[in-house]
Design a protein around this motif. Structure first.
Motif, PDB file in Angstrom:
ATOM      1  N   VAL A   9       0.824  -1.222   0.000  1.00 23.77           N
ATOM      2  CA  VAL A   9       0.000   0.000   0.000  1.00 23.77           C
ATOM      3  C   VAL A   9       0.854   1.267   0.000  1.00 23.77           C
ATOM      4  O   VAL A   9       0.568   2.213  -0.734  1.00 23.77           O
ATOM      5  N   LYS A  10       1.905   1.282   0.795  1.00 27.68           N
ATOM      6  CA  LYS A  10       2.735   2.486   0.931  1.00 27.68           C
ATOM      7  C   LYS A  10       3.947   2.489   0.004  1.00 27.68           C
ATOM      8  O   LYS A  10       4.689   3.463  -0.050  1.00 27.68           O
ATOM      9  N   GLY A  11       4.168   1.394  -0.715  1.00 30.89           N
ATOM     10  CA  GLY A  11       5.223   1.355  -1.724  1.00 30.89           C
ATOM     11  C   GLY A  11       6.639   1.235  -1.192  1.00 30.89           C
ATOM     12  O   GLY A  11       7.596   1.553  -1.901  1.00 30.89           O
ATOM     13  N   VAL A  12       6.793   0.758   0.041  1.00 30.81           N
ATOM     14  CA  VAL A  12       8.134   0.588   0.594  1.00 30.81           C
ATOM     15  C   VAL A  12       8.717  -0.708   0.013  1.00 30.81           C
ATOM     16  O   VAL A  12       8.167  -1.779   0.231  1.00 30.81           O
ATOM     17  N   PRO A  13       9.823  -0.621  -0.718  1.00 24.90           N
ATOM     18  CA  PRO A  13      10.417  -1.847  -1.248  1.00 24.90           C
ATOM     19  C   PRO A  13      10.863  -2.785  -0.124  1.00 24.90           C
ATOM     20  O   PRO A  13      11.390  -2.330   0.902  1.00 24.90           O
ATOM     21  N   PRO A  70      -1.680  12.730   9.937  1.00 19.47           N
ATOM     22  CA  PRO A  70      -2.993  12.092   9.799  1.00 19.47           C
ATOM     23  C   PRO A  70      -2.915  10.681   9.217  1.00 19.47           C
ATOM     24  O   PRO A  70      -3.846   9.896   9.381  1.00 19.47           O
ATOM     25  N   ASP A  71      -1.813  10.347   8.547  1.00 19.35           N
ATOM     26  CA  ASP A  71      -1.650   9.042   7.932  1.00 19.35           C
ATOM     27  C   ASP A  71      -0.161   8.762   7.739  1.00 19.35           C
ATOM     28  O   ASP A  71       0.660   9.676   7.789  1.00 19.35           O
ATOM     29  N   ILE A  72       0.149   7.522   7.504  1.00 17.38           N
ATOM     30  CA  ILE A  72       1.526   7.143   7.183  1.00 17.38           C
ATOM     31  C   ILE A  72       1.770   7.534   5.733  1.00 17.38           C
ATOM     32  O   ILE A  72       1.015   7.128   4.848  1.00 17.38           O
ATOM     33  N   PRO A  73       2.795   8.339   5.475  1.00 17.08           N
ATOM     34  CA  PRO A  73       3.019   8.769   4.090  1.00 17.08           C
ATOM     35  C   PRO A  73       3.520   7.622   3.216  1.00 17.08           C
ATOM     36  O   PRO A  73       4.135   6.676   3.725  1.00 17.08           O
ATOM     37  N   PRO A  74       3.278   7.710   1.910  1.00 21.54           N
ATOM     38  CA  PRO A  74       3.864   6.723   1.006  1.00 21.54           C
ATOM     39  C   PRO A  74       5.389   6.859   0.996  1.00 21.54           C
ATOM     40  O   PRO A  74       5.932   7.915   1.325  1.00 21.54           O
ATOM     41  N   TYR A  75       6.057   5.790   0.607  1.00 21.41           N
ATOM     42  CA  TYR A  75       7.517   5.776   0.582  1.00 21.41           C
ATOM     43  C   TYR A  75       8.067   6.921  -0.259  1.00 21.41           C
ATOM     44  O   TYR A  75       9.048   7.560   0.129  1.00 21.41           O
ATOM     45  N   SER A  76       7.432   7.209  -1.382  1.00 18.41           N
ATOM     46  CA  SER A  76       7.926   8.291  -2.253  1.00 18.41           C
ATOM     47  C   SER A  76       7.942   9.625  -1.515  1.00 18.41           C
ATOM     48  O   SER A  76       8.851  10.436  -1.729  1.00 18.41           O
ATOM     49  N   ASP A  77       6.980   9.863  -0.628  1.00 15.56           N
ATOM     50  CA  ASP A  77       6.978  11.092   0.185  1.00 15.56           C
ATOM     51  C   ASP A  77       8.027  11.022   1.290  1.00 15.56           C
ATOM     52  O   ASP A  77       8.641  12.032   1.634  1.00 15.56           O
ATOM     53  N   MET A  78       8.222   9.822   1.844  1.00 16.29           N
ATOM     54  CA  MET A  78       9.223   9.677   2.917  1.00 16.29           C
ATOM     55  C   MET A  78      10.614  10.032   2.424  1.00 16.29           C
ATOM     56  O   MET A  78      11.409  10.600   3.171  1.00 16.29           O
ATOM     57  N   ILE A  79      10.914   9.679   1.174  1.00 16.56           N
ATOM     58  CA  ILE A  79      12.271   9.902   0.669  1.00 16.56           C
ATOM     59  C   ILE A  79      12.408  11.215  -0.108  1.00 16.56           C
ATOM     60  O   ILE A  79      13.505  11.559  -0.543  1.00 16.56           O
ATOM     61  N   ALA A  80      11.299  11.937  -0.276  1.00 18.51           N
ATOM     62  CA  ALA A  80      11.363  13.220  -0.981  1.00 18.51           C
ATOM     63  C   ALA A  80      12.248  14.193  -0.197  1.00 18.51           C
ATOM     64  O   ALA A  80      12.296  14.171   1.029  1.00 18.51           O
ATOM     65  N   ASP A  81      12.976  15.011  -0.905  1.00 16.87           N
ATOM     66  CA  ASP A  81      13.818  16.047  -0.316  1.00 16.87           C
ATOM     67  C   ASP A  81      14.966  15.496   0.548  1.00 16.87           C
ATOM     68  O   ASP A  81      15.401  16.154   1.490  1.00 16.87           O
ATOM     69  N   LEU A  82      15.413  14.302   0.242  1.00 17.29           N
ATOM     70  CA  LEU A  82      16.581  13.778   0.975  1.00 17.29           C
ATOM     71  C   LEU A  82      17.860  14.256   0.341  1.00 17.29           C
ATOM     72  O   LEU A  82      17.995  14.436  -0.810  1.00 17.29           O
TER      73      LEU A  82
END
Length: 147
Positions: free
Chosen positions: A50-54, A135-147
């Motif tokens: 669901v969240k796209g974490v590999p 409010p929710d667990i972000p998708p992986y793509s949002d977690m790694i954005a701006d790294l």
């Protein structure tokens, strides 16, 4: 046991001593099936599907040293450069999520310095990012954005 997570197919078996076991695809081994492990296996499947974490960016039971004692983070999620970006702490469905659980994961984060802290007992899920409850667990793509 019904959880507040999507159904997932888990590989289950009985050990020679009759105990229920589940195959952990992250650790690549059979693990005794406890209520907390039931949550872990469903939650990591949810993070992946669901969240796209590999799967290759998650580890279970990651050992850290905290104030001279060995601790284990239930799940750690890593960015593409393998820097840790989230810690996930699981509790059994019968265990309430309290301030003590948030304090536990915050102590682990003193060592890892991640952006996100996620807690789940399989029924309730919480995510803290940048010091605030999201409010929710972000998708992986949002977690790694701006790294």
């Amino acid at each position: 046991m019904q959880l507040n997570l999507p159904d997932t197919h888990l590989r289950l078996r009985r050990s020679p001593d009759g105990a229920a076991e589940v195959y952990d695809p992250l650790r690549k081994k059979w693990i005794r099936l406890t209520p907390e492990e039931w949550v872990r296996q469903h939650f990591t499947a949810y993070l992946n599907s669901v969240k796209g974490v590999p799967v290759s960016r998650m580890t279970n039971e990651t050992t850290i040293s905290l104030n001279g004692t060995v601790k284990r983070c239930d799940t750690v999620i890593y960015a593409h450069d393998l820097s840790p970006i989230a810690i996930v702490e699981y509790k059994a469905p019968s265990v309430a999520i309290t301030r003590k659980v948030f304090d536990q994961i915050a102590r682990y984060n003193l060592v890892l310095g991640t952006r996100y802290l996620i807690i789940s007992n399989g029924l309730s899920h919480y995510c803290v990012g940048n010091g605030r409850l999201l409010p929710d667990i972000p998708p992986y793509s949002d977690m790694i954005a701006d790294l």
